[in-house]
Design a protein around this motif. Structure first.
Motif, PDB file in Angstrom:
ATOM      1  N   GLY A   1      40.990  45.861  41.836  1.00 28.14           N
ATOM      2  CA  GLY A   1      41.750  46.268  40.664  1.00 28.14           C
ATOM      3  C   GLY A   1      41.660  45.239  39.556  1.00 28.14           C
ATOM      4  O   GLY A   1      41.791  44.031  39.792  1.00 28.14           O
ATOM      5  N   ALA A   2      41.412  45.706  38.333  1.00 24.97           N
ATOM      6  CA  ALA A   2      41.266  44.800  37.184  1.00 24.97           C
ATOM      7  C   ALA A   2      42.618  44.217  36.795  1.00 24.97           C
ATOM      8  O   ALA A   2      43.568  44.954  36.524  1.00 24.97           O
ATOM      9  N   SER A   3      42.691  42.895  36.736  1.00 24.24           N
ATOM     10  CA  SER A   3      43.962  42.226  36.448  1.00 24.24           C
ATOM     11  C   SER A   3      44.481  42.504  35.049  1.00 24.24           C
ATOM     12  O   SER A   3      45.687  42.425  34.797  1.00 24.24           O
ATOM     13  N   GLU A   4      43.573  42.819  34.126  1.00 21.68           N
ATOM     14  CA  GLU A   4      43.981  43.009  32.732  1.00 21.68           C
ATOM     15  C   GLU A   4      44.757  44.306  32.526  1.00 21.68           C
ATOM     16  O   GLU A   4      45.447  44.473  31.515  1.00 21.68           O
ATOM     17  N   ALA A   5      44.648  45.244  33.444  1.00 18.55           N
ATOM     18  CA  ALA A   5      45.305  46.543  33.309  1.00 18.55           C
ATOM     19  C   ALA A   5      46.579  46.588  34.153  1.00 18.55           C
ATOM     20  O   ALA A   5      46.813  45.729  35.009  1.00 18.55           O
ATOM     21  N   SER A   6      47.406  47.607  33.916  1.00 15.25           N
ATOM     22  CA  SER A   6      48.649  47.770  34.665  1.00 15.25           C
ATOM     23  C   SER A   6      48.440  48.648  35.894  1.00 15.25           C
ATOM     24  O   SER A   6      47.648  49.593  35.865  1.00 15.25           O
ATOM     25  N   PHE A   7      49.142  48.304  36.976  1.00 18.49           N
ATOM     26  CA  PHE A   7      49.139  49.095  38.205  1.00 18.49           C
ATOM     27  C   PHE A   7      47.726  49.278  38.776  1.00 18.49           C
ATOM     28  O   PHE A   7      47.410  50.312  39.362  1.00 18.49           O
TER      29      PHE A   7
END
Length: 247
Positions: A38-44
């Motif tokens: 999961g990309a850390s820059e995005a939410s959830f």
């Protein structure tokens, strides 16, 4: 022959287990395995990564993944993130969607005139990687095969349908055969990049990964911590799904 799988994971240095945003899954019948980052820059993003790997191992996603198959997951993700009211700034970020790199592996047996063929096929998006090792040699690396291919902007699967673009450019596929004593490594990008750098130096990193969780090996946490401390692995969530074919 038997398929045996073991997972290893660790959050970023300085982060708690709850902040770990990768995810992994293995089918109960050991026919499918997947990891997602999961990309850390995005939410959830953790929730999105979880939904992707679980859907794949439950055979709700094809090989290769068809983007239309993501629609039920995207709807489920939307319901999850809106189960509680969000502040306006969080709502804006959620509207952009979550993103994840993904690699999934499926084992197959097909009958032919020559007998039963043991085959595998894989699907991927982004920079999570699969490596197959046989007789102490890499015989397949997918979708990346060297350290210079890792960049800051990999193509990722998104929970926002409009962000996925063209499936032929986003989703990749690969296939091969498998046999006794083969080893497969499904890795998220930090570990995969280290793996290929070591190979380029003439080393055999798969030996270290195959020894993990054995009597003579260091714990996975120390193994990763030492690589981070030496600057040989970036500080990111780390996931390894090691799959061994044993007699």
């Amino acid at each position: 022959m038997e398929i045996f799988a073991k997972e290893f994971w660790l959050p970023k240095r300085g982060s708690s287990d709850a902040e770990y945003e990768d995810f992994f899954s293995s089918a109960k019948d050991k026919s499918r395995f997947a990891v997602a980052d999961g990309a850390s820059e995005a939410s959830f993003s953790r929730e999105w990564a979880k939904q992707l790997v679980r859907a794949f191992t439950a055979k709700r996603l094809s090989v290769p993944i068809a983007l239309d198959e993501l629609k039920p997951l995207q709807t489920k993700w939307e319901k999850f993130v809106h189960r509680h009211p969000l502040p306006w700034y969080a709502e804006e970020k959620v509207n952009s969607g979550a993103f994840a790199a993904f690699v999934g592996l499926e084992f197959l047996e097909e009958d032919s005139e020559a007998g039963t063929q043991k085959l595998w096929r894989a699907t991927a998006a982004g920079d999570s990687c699969l490596v197959q090792v046989r007789e102490d040699e890499i015989i397949q690396a997918f979708p990346l095969a060297d350290s210079v291919s890792f960049g800051n902007r990999p193509n990722l699967l998104s929970s926002a349908p409009g962000s996925n673009g063209n499936s032929s450019e986003l989703v990749m596929q690969c296939r091969g055969s498998w046999g006794c004593e083969d080893a497969f490594f499904l890795m998220t990008d930090a570990l995969a990049c280290w793996f290929f750098k070591e190979r380029e130096l003439g080393n055999k990193p798969w030996i270290l990964l195959k020894d993990l969780d054995t009597q003579d090996s260091v714990p996975f946490e120390k193994f990763v911590a030492d690589l981070r401390a030496d600057g040989r692995m970036k500080n990111d969530d780390v996931t390894l799904l090691r799959i061994d074919i044993i007699p």
